[in-house]
Every structure is written in C-alpha cells, then in structure tokens.
Design an enzyme around this catalytic site. Structure first.
Site, PDB file in Angstrom:
ATOM      1  N   LYS A  73      80.367 -31.324   7.582  1.00  0.00           N
ATOM      2  CA  LYS A  73      81.348 -32.073   6.769  1.00  0.00           C
ATOM      3  C   LYS A  73      81.372 -31.559   5.334  1.00  0.00           C
ATOM      4  O   LYS A  73      81.175 -32.288   4.364  1.00  0.00           O
ATOM      5  CB  LYS A  73      81.098 -33.586   6.824  1.00  0.00           C
TER       6      LYS A  73
HETATM    7  O1  S5P Z   1      84.485 -39.924  12.439  1.00  0.00           O
HETATM    8  C1  S5P Z   1      83.486 -39.407  12.897  1.00  0.00           C
HETATM    9  C2  S5P Z   1      83.260 -38.031  12.807  1.00  0.00           C
HETATM   10  C3  S5P Z   1      82.119 -37.494  13.387  1.00  0.00           C
HETATM   11  S1  S5P Z   1      81.965 -35.787  13.407  1.00  0.00           S
HETATM   12  N1  S5P Z   1      82.578 -40.172  13.562  1.00  0.00           N
HETATM   13  C4  S5P Z   1      81.441 -39.655  14.133  1.00  0.00           C
HETATM   14  O2  S5P Z   1      80.669 -40.408  14.729  1.00  0.00           O
HETATM   15  N2  S5P Z   1      81.175 -38.299  14.015  1.00  0.00           N
HETATM   16  C5  S5P Z   1      79.943 -37.697  14.582  1.00  0.00           C
HETATM   17  O3  S5P Z   1      79.924 -37.893  15.999  1.00  0.00           O
HETATM   18  C6  S5P Z   1      78.634 -38.305  14.054  1.00  0.00           C
HETATM   19  O4  S5P Z   1      78.173 -37.549  12.947  1.00  0.00           O
HETATM   20  C7  S5P Z   1      77.698 -38.235  15.262  1.00  0.00           C
HETATM   21  O5  S5P Z   1      76.993 -37.014  15.272  1.00  0.00           O
HETATM   22  C8  S5P Z   1      78.625 -38.259  16.466  1.00  0.00           C
HETATM   23  C9  S5P Z   1      78.739 -39.603  17.186  1.00  0.00           C
HETATM   24  O6  S5P Z   1      77.538 -39.974  17.779  1.00  0.00           O
HETATM   25  P1  S5P Z   1      77.419 -41.270  18.735  1.00  0.00           P
HETATM   26  O7  S5P Z   1      75.935 -41.391  18.950  1.00  0.00           O
HETATM   27  O8  S5P Z   1      77.986 -42.429  17.998  1.00  0.00           O
HETATM   28  O9  S5P Z   1      78.173 -40.941  20.000  1.00  0.00           O
END
Ligand code: S5P
Length: 268
Positions: free
Chosen positions: A93
C-alpha cells in the site's frame, strides 16, 4: 478448458502479460484465489505454501509483519511460490510521491527484486505508478500495480468520487494491472466493474464463506457473489490460514470462485 474459454471477454481485453499469466494459471488450477499469507513466522509461511499450492494462484504478503524475516529465508519462500506457479504480491500500500515510492521498492526488503505485484493508493497522484514501475526497471524486472479503488473496512474514506478518479486515471496507465475492489459489497463491485471496463483486473479482499463482520472493522461478503459481480480474484486471508485444514479451505474457496467465473462467463 483454455484461458479464453474460461475468461471470455476479460482474456481478450486484458492484454498485459502479467494479467495473461494470472488468467492462464487460474484456468489450469481452476481457482481465482489469492491467499493473504498473513502469518508472522517464516516456518508458518512455508507450511502454508506447501498446504495450499494446488488451489492458490497468487500469494499476497505483508513482508513487514514477519517476526523472523531474513533475506535468505524470504528468497527461499519466493522461490517456492514461483515453483508452485503462484504470483508473489506484496501488499505494501505505497502512498508517497513517485521518487520516494521508487526508493521504497529498494531498501532492506528490496521488494522490486521479488514482487510481481504491489498495491498503491493514488492519494499522492498518478506519478506513484511511474515511481513503482521505475523501481522494477532499476533491476530489469516488470511488475504490475493494483490501485486501491475501494476498501473492505468499515468507515474507510474512499468515497465514490475518489473511486471514479482512481479508475479514470488507472484505466489509461499501462503500469496499472488493476484495482482493489470491496469484496464485501457485490453492488459496489458491480459499479466498479462498469467503470473499469474489461481491460483491467479487479481483485477483492473482504470475502469469506462465513459472511458478516470480521475482526476490527473488517467486513466479509460471499466469494461467488464477488466473482459474479465482476471480481477476477478473491483475496482470502484468515478463511484459509486460520482454518483447521488450510488445504481443504483453499480448495473450498477455489471451487466457490471457479463456480462464479463459469457462471459469469456462461451468462455472456
Ligand atoms: O480493503 C482492503 C484491502 C486489502 S489489500 N481490505 C483488506 O482486508 N485488504 C487485505 O486483505 C488485508 O491487508 C489482509 O491482508 C487481507 C484480508 O484478510 P482476511 O483475513 O480479512 O481475509
């Protein structure tokens, strides 16, 4: 099934070599899954790759959250990912001005040498994309930038007008691989797809087979719905890496995403 049969218009319109590579691998693994490999030890990360390799097309990392990171261990990790046909995607990011972003591709982690894809906010203006591309160019590599057009987290400040600006600028830029869209809200994704056209990827975090609120403001939508609404890749973290059986979980997400793609392409 050939990539063109699987992807239809997206294959024909998204001509960047990196997008083609992703779509080819996705078609061969029958999966649109990017694993958010958010484990904080090298051993945990290595175990994860071995468990999920057959069902995962890209590996998203946060290099700065690994407690025992070393250049040697990381090189091994990236080699294993490549050998298992997974793109390596550092979710850094980036948000600074172009020349600093270029320098941040180097430094201790030297992201430019191992990442195929990185994320960036466009808040500082379009030169950030040129800065990141120059970073790869400094080591004779090519990579793709995913711009954050939407976010999955509650209360984020990416308004519809901001999203429009990001898409308008990003669509025209060759260095932009695609956009991050909000997987937790299919209607927002459909709007994003309509603006982005067919030529760019949309990748979506905020998806989980258990739909609802996650930890600390994260929100989750259904993976198949996200693909039907125009997502080309579901980014799944805890749904896989915290599962009792990460391999079985990765397979379940792969099937959910592939079903969405087959339905979407068939409808056209
Ligand atoms: O808006 C966003 C963008 C990203 S890249 N929301 C997110 O959650 N992410 C990323 O996606 C976040 O940094 C994490 O690594 C992943 C989601 O993880 P989860 O465990 O919630 O599925």
């Amino acid at each position: 099934m050939t990539p063109e049969e699987a992807w239809g218009e997206r294959w024909r319109a998204a001509t960047s070599p990196m997008a083609r590579r992703y779509m080819e691998t996705a078609a061969s693994k029958r999966s649109l899954v990017c694993l958010a490999a958010d484990r904080n030890t090298m051993a945990g990360l290595m175990a994860l790759i071995d468990a999920v390799a057959d069902h995962v097309v890209a590996l998203k990392t946060h290099v700065d959250l690994v407690d025992d990171w070393s250049p040697e261990a990381w090189a091994t990790f990236c080699q294993r990912a490549e050998a298992a046909n997974m793109l390596v995607f550092e979710d850094r990011k980036f948000a600074d001005i172009g020349k600093i972003s270029r320098s941040q591709m180097a430094g201790q982690y030297n992201i430019r040498t191992w990442a195929d894809l990185v994320t960036a906010h466009l808040i500082s203006g379009p030169d950030i994309v040129d800065g990141l591309q120059a970073g790869w160019g400094d080591v004779d590599r090519r990579g793709g930038v995913l711009l954050l057009a939407q976010m999955s987290s509650r209360g984020n400040l990416l308004t519809p007008d901001y999203t429009n600006e990001v898409v308008t600028k990003g669509r025209e830029h060759e260095g932009v691989f695609g956009f991050i869209g909000n997987g937790s809200r299919p209607e927002e994704l459909a709007t994003l797809r309509a603006k982005a056209g067919d030529g760019k990827m949309i990748w979506t975090p905020g998806v989980n087979l258990a739909v609802g609120d996650g930890a600390m403001g994260q929100r989750y939508g259904d993976p198949t719905e996200a693909v039907l609404a125009g997502s080309d890749c579901i980014i799944v973290g805890s749904g896989i890496h915290l599962a009792d059986d990460p391999s079985a979980a990765a397979r379940a997400y792969a099937e959910a995403s592939w079903r969405g793609l087959m339905e979407r392409t068939g409808d056209r």
